[in-house]
Design a protein around this motif. Structure first.
Motif, PDB file in Angstrom:
ATOM      1  N   ASP A 163      -2.185 -12.337  -7.363  1.00 63.31           N
ATOM      2  CA  ASP A 163      -1.751 -13.568  -6.696  1.00 63.31           C
ATOM      3  C   ASP A 163      -1.677 -13.273  -5.191  1.00 63.31           C
ATOM      4  OD1 ASP A 163      -0.923 -16.135  -6.386  1.00 63.31           O
ATOM      5  OD2 ASP A 163       1.132 -15.796  -7.067  1.00 63.31           O
ATOM      6  N   THR A 164      -1.946 -14.251  -4.383  1.00 69.59           N
ATOM      7  CA  THR A 164      -2.048 -14.007  -2.931  1.00 69.59           C
ATOM      8  C   THR A 164      -1.007 -14.800  -2.155  1.00 69.59           C
ATOM      9  OG1 THR A 164      -3.619 -15.817  -2.628  1.00 69.59           O
ATOM     10  CG2 THR A 164      -4.540 -13.624  -3.095  1.00 69.59           C
ATOM     11  N   PRO A 165      -0.724 -14.444  -0.910  1.00 65.29           N
ATOM     12  CA  PRO A 165      -1.257 -13.278  -0.219  1.00 65.29           C
ATOM     13  C   PRO A 165      -0.684 -11.990  -0.802  1.00 65.29           C
ATOM     14  CG  PRO A 165       0.146 -14.599   1.259  1.00 65.29           C
ATOM     15  CD  PRO A 165       0.168 -15.267  -0.056  1.00 65.29           C
ATOM     16  N   ALA A 166      -1.518 -10.961  -0.858  1.00 71.28           N
ATOM     17  CA  ALA A 166      -1.084  -9.677  -1.397  1.00 71.28           C
ATOM     18  C   ALA A 166      -1.566  -8.558  -0.483  1.00 71.28           C
ATOM     19  CB  ALA A 166      -1.668  -9.474  -2.797  1.00 71.28           C
ATOM     20  N   VAL A 167      -0.656  -7.633  -0.197  1.00 73.28           N
ATOM     21  CA  VAL A 167      -1.042  -6.476   0.622  1.00 73.28           C
ATOM     22  C   VAL A 167      -1.557  -5.396  -0.325  1.00 73.28           C
ATOM     23  CG1 VAL A 167      -0.249  -4.738   2.252  1.00 73.28           C
ATOM     24  CG2 VAL A 167       0.674  -7.042   2.366  1.00 73.28           C
ATOM     25  N   ILE A 168      -2.766  -4.920  -0.047  1.00 79.98           N
ATOM     26  CA  ILE A 168      -3.389  -3.945  -0.954  1.00 79.98           C
ATOM     27  C   ILE A 168      -3.797  -2.695  -0.172  1.00 79.98           C
ATOM     28  CG2 ILE A 168      -4.182  -5.575  -2.714  1.00 79.98           C
ATOM     29  CD1 ILE A 168      -6.879  -5.708  -1.280  1.00 79.98           C
ATOM     30  N   VAL A 169      -3.518  -1.555  -0.781  1.00 82.41           N
ATOM     31  CA  VAL A 169      -3.854  -0.280  -0.134  1.00 82.41           C
ATOM     32  C   VAL A 169      -4.855   0.459  -1.011  1.00 82.41           C
ATOM     33  CG1 VAL A 169      -2.938   2.012   0.392  1.00 82.41           C
ATOM     34  CG2 VAL A 169      -1.720  -0.011   1.176  1.00 82.41           C
ATOM     35  N   ASP A 170      -5.914   0.911  -0.382  1.00 78.36           N
ATOM     36  CA  ASP A 170      -6.900   1.743  -1.075  1.00 78.36           C
ATOM     37  C   ASP A 170      -6.344   3.171  -1.118  1.00 78.36           C
ATOM     38  OD1 ASP A 170      -9.080   3.541  -1.574  1.00 78.36           O
ATOM     39  OD2 ASP A 170     -10.452   1.873  -1.177  1.00 78.36           O
ATOM     40  N   TRP A 171      -5.974   3.591  -2.315  1.00 77.69           N
ATOM     41  CA  TRP A 171      -5.301   4.879  -2.512  1.00 77.69           C
ATOM     42  C   TRP A 171      -6.107   6.036  -1.937  1.00 77.69           C
ATOM     43  CZ3 TRP A 171      -0.750   6.561  -4.902  1.00 77.69           C
ATOM     44  CH2 TRP A 171      -0.706   7.918  -5.248  1.00 77.69           C
ATOM     45  N   ASP A 172      -7.400   6.064  -2.241  1.00 82.73           N
ATOM     46  CA  ASP A 172      -8.231   7.196  -1.813  1.00 82.73           C
ATOM     47  C   ASP A 172      -8.358   7.251  -0.291  1.00 82.73           C
ATOM     48  OD1 ASP A 172      -8.725   8.057  -4.435  1.00 82.73           O
ATOM     49  OD2 ASP A 172     -10.296   6.551  -4.670  1.00 82.73           O
ATOM     50  N   VAL A 173      -8.496   6.090   0.327  1.00 79.59           N
ATOM     51  CA  VAL A 173      -8.632   6.061   1.790  1.00 79.59           C
ATOM     52  C   VAL A 173      -7.323   6.547   2.427  1.00 79.59           C
ATOM     53  CG1 VAL A 173      -9.042   4.594   3.804  1.00 79.59           C
ATOM     54  CG2 VAL A 173     -10.362   4.219   1.715  1.00 79.59           C
ATOM     55  N   MET A 174      -6.195   6.072   1.896  1.00 79.18           N
ATOM     56  CA  MET A 174      -4.899   6.504   2.440  1.00 79.18           C
ATOM     57  C   MET A 174      -4.711   8.025   2.273  1.00 79.18           C
ATOM     58  SD  MET A 174      -1.030   5.545   1.233  1.00 79.18           S
ATOM     59  CE  MET A 174      -1.142   6.611  -0.185  1.00 79.18           C
ATOM     60  N   GLN A 175      -5.058   8.537   1.090  1.00 78.51           N
ATOM     61  CA  GLN A 175      -4.894   9.981   0.858  1.00 78.51           C
ATOM     62  C   GLN A 175      -5.736  10.786   1.845  1.00 78.51           C
ATOM     63  OE1 GLN A 175      -2.672  11.317  -0.893  1.00 78.51           O
ATOM     64  NE2 GLN A 175      -2.010   9.658  -2.215  1.00 78.51           N
ATOM     65  N   GLU A 176      -6.938  10.284   2.115  1.00 77.88           N
ATOM     66  CA  GLU A 176      -7.825  10.990   3.039  1.00 77.88           C
ATOM     67  C   GLU A 176      -7.239  10.952   4.463  1.00 77.88           C
ATOM     68  OE1 GLU A 176     -10.113  13.012   2.603  1.00 77.88           O
ATOM     69  OE2 GLU A 176     -10.897  13.137   4.644  1.00 77.88           O
ATOM     70  N   ASN A 177      -6.653   9.820   4.848  1.00 81.19           N
ATOM     71  CA  ASN A 177      -6.008   9.732   6.169  1.00 81.19           C
ATOM     72  C   ASN A 177      -4.865  10.748   6.280  1.00 81.19           C
ATOM     73  OD1 ASN A 177      -7.731   7.627   6.740  1.00 81.19           O
ATOM     74  ND2 ASN A 177      -6.206   6.004   6.431  1.00 81.19           N
ATOM     75  N   ILE A 178      -4.065  10.824   5.214  1.00 87.22           N
ATOM     76  CA  ILE A 178      -2.923  11.749   5.205  1.00 87.22           C
ATOM     77  C   ILE A 178      -3.420  13.197   5.298  1.00 87.22           C
ATOM     78  CG2 ILE A 178      -1.046  12.667   3.751  1.00 87.22           C
ATOM     79  CD1 ILE A 178      -0.610   9.802   2.690  1.00 87.22           C
ATOM     80  N   ARG A 179      -4.424  13.494   4.470  1.00 84.86           N
ATOM     81  CA  ARG A 179      -4.929  14.874   4.413  1.00 84.86           C
ATOM     82  C   ARG A 179      -5.597  15.292   5.724  1.00 84.86           C
ATOM     83  NH1 ARG A 179      -9.108  17.545   4.146  1.00 84.86           N
ATOM     84  NH2 ARG A 179     -10.439  15.698   4.214  1.00 84.86           N
ATOM     85  N   SER A 180      -6.372  14.390   6.258  1.00 83.77           N
ATOM     86  CA  SER A 180      -7.179  14.733   7.427  1.00 83.77           C
ATOM     87  C   SER A 180      -6.296  15.102   8.635  1.00 83.77           C
ATOM     88  CB  SER A 180      -8.087  13.535   7.731  1.00 83.77           C
ATOM     89  OG  SER A 180      -8.711  13.720   8.945  1.00 83.77           O
ATOM     90  N   LEU A 181      -5.261  14.313   8.892  1.00 85.51           N
ATOM     91  CA  LEU A 181      -4.410  14.642  10.049  1.00 85.51           C
ATOM     92  C   LEU A 181      -3.572  15.899   9.761  1.00 85.51           C
ATOM     93  CD1 LEU A 181      -3.759  13.898  12.946  1.00 85.51           C
ATOM     94  CD2 LEU A 181      -1.889  12.453  12.111  1.00 85.51           C
ATOM     95  N   ALA A 182      -3.143  16.050   8.511  1.00 92.84           N
ATOM     96  CA  ALA A 182      -2.396  17.268   8.153  1.00 92.84           C
ATOM     97  C   ALA A 182      -3.278  18.495   8.374  1.00 92.84           C
ATOM     98  CB  ALA A 182      -1.914  17.189   6.702  1.00 92.84           C
TER      99      ALA A 182
END
Ligand SMILES: Cc1ncc(COP(=O)(O)O)c(C=O)c1O
Length: 364
Positions: free
Chosen positions: A7-26
């Motif tokens: 149902d909308t509006p819904a905020v959606i996060v792409d898990w893999d993209v977020m994990q890569e962002n976290i990993r890359s800066l770490a």
């Protein structure tokens, strides 16, 4: 369930993209021997803060005492409140927080330091203090190294507090990453000057806390920096994409909306306006629009009412039908997240779960 079925509006996060962002800066921080203490104001979700810790972050940053309480209740143990804490009510809450975990506060006034000293003394503990220096943003922070040294010396004389180092936020640097060198060298030089002056007075500067998302991968250019507090990098947004701090494909968070009307010639309306996206304007790139429509970039998100997003179809051969779903990257993801109770996460379009935005509205 697929994300299109939400149902909308819904905020959606792409898990893999977020994990890569976290990993890359770490990984970058590990490579350069810099600590990472992400600002959790971007997501306000303890579960994500824990993922950041698991990826190697040494602790977290918050702005408000209320956000610190949410993170502490979830078990986060090393929290920097990068914001002056003032007033009896907040100071009492700060003392409670400091009882069972490592709490550091960023300040730039003796008024704030004296309050913290009193609660530290009463609790028979030492709350760590970072003194904020203004590197050019002109928001908070002392204006000269001499003023900072003088304040640090005063901290050393007070009970219940301990001078741990300095803090700055280079929020004035919005150049493209390859063009940031001159501004960051100025910061670096100022850090050296401050540390030198502190040393002359026998004061050790254990912590040099800086960093932002646009400058994150250039942090090593600031000599002596010990930790960075980037926050937005976890999701990224259009402001960051506009200065090439990320690619659009690294934007992990989108807002799924539904077209609710196409009755007006040349326009379409979506079911999210300023109460869904926040009213933040684009401050980088071409500085126009309120978000990027991933399925049809030629459709422009030109204005907002509270509950309506106004799309301009002038450049588009596609006329969205009523009921069609679109996913939009917001301009300023931190402000957008703070408008929502829940965020869904998905992998390859399949919804896997939902987080409550626990720190939402914790402005005190
Ligand atoms: C004091 C402080 N530190 C760190 C950050 C995180 O910076 P960014 O949004 O660039 O990730 C912010 C952002 O507002 C901030 O105010």
């Amino acid at each position: 369930m697929r994300i299109e079925e939400l149902d909308t509006p819904a905020v959606i996060v792409d898990w893999d993209v977020m994990q890569e962002n976290i990993r890359s800066l770490a990984d970058y921080c590990l490579k350069h021997g810099i600590g990472l203490r992400p600002h959790t104001k971007t997501h306000k979700i303890p579960a994500i803060a824990k993922m950041q810790i698991q990826a190697g972050c040494q602790g977290i940053t918050v702005a408000k005492v209320g956000e610190a309480e949410v993170m502490a209740a979830a078990g986060l143990e090393d929290i920097l409140i990068a914001y002056p804490v003032l007033g009896t009510s907040k100071l009492e809450r700060l003392a409670k927080l400091a009882r069972d975990r490592k709490i550091t506060v960023g300040v730039d006034s003796m008024e704030a330091i004296e309050g913290i000293s009193q609660v530290g003394r009463r609790a028979d503990s030492h709350i760590s203090i970072l003194i904020e220096f203004d590197m050019g943003m002109q928001r908070c922070g002392l204006q000269s190294p001499e003023a900072l040294v003088s304040m640090a010396r005063n901290v050393e004389k007070l009970p219940g507090v301990r001078f741990a180092g300095i803090m700055f936020y280079p929020g004035h640097i919005w150049d493209l990453p390859p063009d940031q060198l001159p501004a960051l060298l100025k910061v670096s030089q100022k850090v050296r000057e401050i540390r030198e002056k502190l040393r002359q007075h026998g004061l050790e500067c254990e912590v040099v806390s800086g960093g932002s998302t646009p400058t994150a991968y250039n942090s090593h250019l600031v000599q002596g920096i010990t930790e960075i507090r980037a926050g937005t990098y976890v999701f990224y947004d259009m402001n960051e994409a506009g200065v090439q701090a990320c690619k659009l494909s690294q934007c992990a968070l989108k807002v799924l909306v539904t077209v609710i009307s196409n009755a007006v010639e040349g326009k379409a309306m979506i079911d999210g306006g300023s109460k869904t996206f926040s009213g933040d304007r684009l401050i980088s790139g071409d500085k126009t629009g309120f978000g990027y429509i991933t399925e049809h970039p030629e459709i422009k998100f030109v204005s907002m009412s509270e509950e309506h997003g106004h799309l301009d179809l002038g450049l588009s051969s596609h006329k969205p039908s009523v009921g069609e779903k679109l996913s939009i990257i917001p301009n300023h993801v931190c402000a957008c997240v703070n408008m929502h109770d829940q965020i869904y996460y998905h992998r390859k379009g399949i919804v896997e779960g939902m987080w409550t935005v626990e720190g939402r509205g914790k402005v005190r």
